[in-house]
Design an enzyme around this catalytic site. Structure first.
Site, short mmCIF file in Angstrom:
data_model
loop_
_atom_site.label_atom_id
_atom_site.label_comp_id
_atom_site.label_asym_id
_atom_site.label_seq_id
_atom_site.Cartn_x
_atom_site.Cartn_y
_atom_site.Cartn_z
N GLU B 49 0.81 -1.22 0.00
CA GLU B 49 0.00 0.00 0.00
C GLU B 49 0.84 1.27 0.00
OE1 GLU B 49 -0.51 -2.58 1.95
OE2 GLU B 49 -2.60 -3.25 1.72
N PHE B 111 -10.93 -7.56 14.51
CA PHE B 111 -9.90 -8.01 13.58
C PHE B 111 -9.61 -6.91 12.55
CE2 PHE B 111 -8.73 -10.16 9.53
CZ PHE B 111 -7.46 -10.55 9.94
N GLN B 112 -8.36 -6.62 12.37
CA GLN B 112 -7.88 -5.58 11.45
C GLN B 112 -8.50 -4.22 11.70
OE1 GLN B 112 -8.00 -7.17 7.39
NE2 GLN B 112 -5.89 -7.89 7.68
N LYS B 161 -17.11 -1.19 6.78
CA LYS B 161 -17.54 -2.20 5.81
C LYS B 161 -19.05 -2.27 5.67
CE LYS B 161 -16.85 -6.98 4.45
NZ LYS B 161 -16.13 -8.24 4.68
N MET B 467 24.33 9.19 1.19
CA MET B 467 24.20 10.48 1.85
C MET B 467 24.63 10.38 3.31
SD MET B 467 23.60 13.57 1.50
CE MET B 467 22.48 14.27 0.30
#
Ligand SMILES: Cc1ncc(C[n+]2csc(CCOP(=O)(O)OP(=O)(O)O)c2C)c(N)n1
Ligand SMILES: [Mg+2]
Lengths: 88, 568
Positions: B49, B111-112, B161, B467
């Site tokens: 993502e 959950f999640q 959802k 760097m």
């Protein structure tokens, strides 16, 4: 540190208060007191807050930063009003 | 129209003009993927993502439109945190759509479940969690408007959802016309007066000029006044590098004449820029003799770091048009130009070839710029290669350099290039990446290969977190703690990795092969290409203003301080 008293009108949207409080913490603003109450208009709340600013930070800057929060309707600096009240 | 929350979401996205979404499905966002299957909106299935978020940023900056990314709840959403922070810092208009657990279980550690709205409060311009499916079209329209107007930035839309699954009636969103701040005529007049009376003015141009599409107005105003121009890292391309009025990039790795122009100026005309510490150096020593005109769309930026003598709240395009209208005559800047021209002649950008006979990274980028040209889009990761990409690619148009300025996010280049290429399929897109950065996000090359997004990647493989190594050389007595990557020992072998990801992999380690390799890469159109440019590990980025010092200490090369030495 300088002490300031601000009064905000917030839209009654979920997360509006959280966004203000997070702004204070991420910009290093100390909150001395804070109170939230329904405003006269039903879809707004009034947030009164007393803050302390770090040296070099200005209240004008903070007011502008608060002003760009989408759910903030208005911000008023009441530092002066309070001084008058206390002096009376 | 009878539909579900999910159907309304996709319809609303179509109605606000979304043409591509970068995302990955999962439990909570799954309902949205069903109507998306039938939509004319393209969905690019990313491999992580974070890639979706940076791709949305790349798309937004290449096209000037709002970029959209989508993720499921919990870990899907938290993987968007870095791109949201990045977009917030660089004012990039993106909308992130996240699934959320059902309303009935929010707050139960379901959950999640992750409270992504709270997590992202300090790094989003605004966010929504929708509780009524009927609100979805309005919220999407508002999210697009907020992301793209005023000071652009990321907006999050969190969708439980069950809200996506609930039946609703679709009402097309009302598309508000964006309003722009009205300029104060007094401030414009004050600004014009300061400009007219200054002897050493400079246009200090920031990324806001690109966001507002004001490159043409800048061109006009600069030519009208003959005032020198410097463009910050976020503004590279806002003014043509080939233009004689352009002194290049100021700041920590800016050109000597650009840094000098700010330090010796009697007037900074700061447009769409925020006096970032990477530009100002030690703030009390920044531009000590200059009055400041500061125009920005965000009032909170004006006088934030440096007090403005004239502050103008407005869109840069409007501000410059207004200034052009009131400024009538050119002031005599001969002395100023003599001074700056002298510095430009004495301290051009330059580099040495590595003593060990390896490739000079700057040469690779210089050749890439020459062969791919100004019509290409260049993205960069973060590190030395990014600074060389800012210095040695010659930019001629806005939107041709896309990089992570404010946040400095390693791994930005590949996914941003993917997004840019999706938005600008007719342009060549080159990601100039570091061997460290590339290993953070190269999985999106599989996406590019699968989706037919033929980006090109130039890995500036210096074997190190270059760097950081440079700082260790300069400030830690050459104690190279944890900066060696092993990439010169082929851990990994980038050519094989490219091949495994479905790309063409090429390698180049000698000067004589650079042009040929770039041309070979440019001849590939059906797949992404990765070129492993194996370069020396000791090349450094110069000029440099060391962190914590004032700009007067700018070093053209190690130990050479042109401004410091001219004082006495
Ligand atoms: C996500 C992230 N982690 C760490 C850093 C700190 N950092 C800045 S530049 C850099 C080195 C980058 O190495 P590489 O991609 O090889 O680029 P080079 O400097 O060698 O060109 C690191 C570790 C960062 N900017 N971003
Ligand atoms: Mg490297």
């Amino acid at each position: 540190m300088t002490r300031h008293s601000l009064s905000l009108l917030l839209r009654n949207e979920p997360g509006a208060l959280a966004r203000i409080v997070v702004l204070f913490s991420s910009r290093g603003v100390d909150v001395e007191s804070l109170s939230l109450a329904p405003a006269e208009r039903g879809d707004l709340s009034r947030l009164d807050v007393v803050v302390e600013l770090q040296p070099g930070r200005t209240i004008v800057q903070l007011i502008k930063q608060l002003g760009r929060v989408v759910d903030v309707k208005s911000v008023v600096d009441r530092t002066h009003d309070e001084a008058i009240e206390l002096g009376a | 129209m009878d539909t579900t929350g999910a159907g309304a979401l996709i319809k609303a996205l179509e109605d606000v003009g979304c043409e591509v979404i970068f995302g990955m499905p999962g439990g909570a966002i799954l309902p949205a993927y069903d109507p998306l299957f039938d939509s004319k909106i393209r969905h690019v299935l990313v491999r992580h993502e974070q890639g979706a978020g940076h791709a949305a940023q790349g798309y937004a900056q290449a096209t000037g439109r709002v970029g959209v990314c989508m993720a499921t709840s919990g870990p899907g959403a938290t993987n968007l945190v870095t791109p949201l922070a990045d977009a917030y810092m660089d004012s990039v208009p993106i909308v992130a759509i996240t699934g959320q657990v059902a309303r009935s279980v929010i707050g139960t550690d379901a959950f999640q479940e992750a409270d992504i709205r709270s997590i992202t409060l300090p790094i989003t311009k605004h966010s929504f969690q929708v509780h009524d499916p009927a609100d979805i079209p309005r919220v999407i329209a508002e999210a697009f408007l907020l992301a793209s107007t005023g000071r652009p930035g990321p907006v999050l839309v969190d969708l439980p959802k069950d809200v996506l699954a609930t039946a609703t009636t679709y009402t097309p969103p009302k598309l508000a016309t964006p309003s722009r701040p009205v300029l104060s005529p007094v401030q414009i007049r004050n600004a014009a007066q300061l400009i007219g009376s200054s002897k050493r003015p400079v246009f200090y141009i920031g990324g806001g000029v690109i966001r507002s599409g004001a490159a043409q107005e800048l061109h006009k105003l600069a030519e009208k006044t003959g005032i020198p121009v410097v463009t910050t890292l976020m503004a590279r391309g806002a003014f043509p590098d080939s233009h004689p009025l352009h002194l290049g990039m100021p700041g920590m790795h800016g050109t000597v004449p650009a840094v000098a122009a700010l330090q010796r100026a009697d007037l900074l005309i700061a447009l769409g820029t925020r006096f970032d510490d990477r530009v100002t150096g030690l703030l009390p020593e920044f531009a000590p003799h200059a009055a400041v005109i500061h125009a920005d769309i965000d009032p909170a930026e004006i006088s934030k770091n440096r007090k403005a003598d004239v502050g103008i709240v407005g869109d840069c395009r409007d501000v410059m048009a207004a200034l052009s209208a009131v400024i009538t005559r050119k002031t005599d800047l001969t002395d100023w130009w003599n001074y700056l021209g002298g510095l430009r002649a004495t301290y051009p950008l330059g580099y040495d070839w590595p003593a060990d006979g390896m490739l000079a990274p700057q040469y690779v980028i210089e050749r890439l710029s020459r062969l791919a040209g100004p019509e290409a889009i260049y993205t960069a990761g973060v590190g030395q290669h990014q600074m060389w990409a800012a210095q040695y690619v010659k930019y001629e148009r806005p939107g041709s350099f896309i990089n992570s300025g404010g946040a400095g996010t390693m791994g930005f280049a590949v996914p941003a290039a993917m997004g840019a290429q999706a938005g600008a399929p007719d342009r060549t897109v080159w990601a100039i990446d570091g061997d460290g950065c590339f290993q953070m996000t190269n999985q999106e090359l599989a996406t590019c290969a699968a989706e037919g997004i033929p980006i090109k990647v130039a890995i500036i493989n210096n074997g190190n977190l270059g760097m950081v190594r440079q700082w260790q050389t300069l400030f830690y007595e050459g104690r190279y703690s944890n900066t060696r990557l092993g990439t010169h020992q082929r851990h990994p072998d980038f050519v094989k990795l490219a091949d495994a990801l479905g790309c063409v992999g090429l390698r180049c380690d000698s000067q004589s092969e650079v042009d040929g390799t770039i041309l070979e890469a440019m001849a590939v159109h059906d797949r992404p290409v990765v070129v492993d440019f194996v370069v020396g590990q000791d090349a450094q980025v110069w000029p440099m203003v060391a962190a914590g010092t004032g700009n007067d200490e700018v070093m053209a090369a190690r130990g050479i301080r042109p401004l410091f030495d001219e004082e006495e």
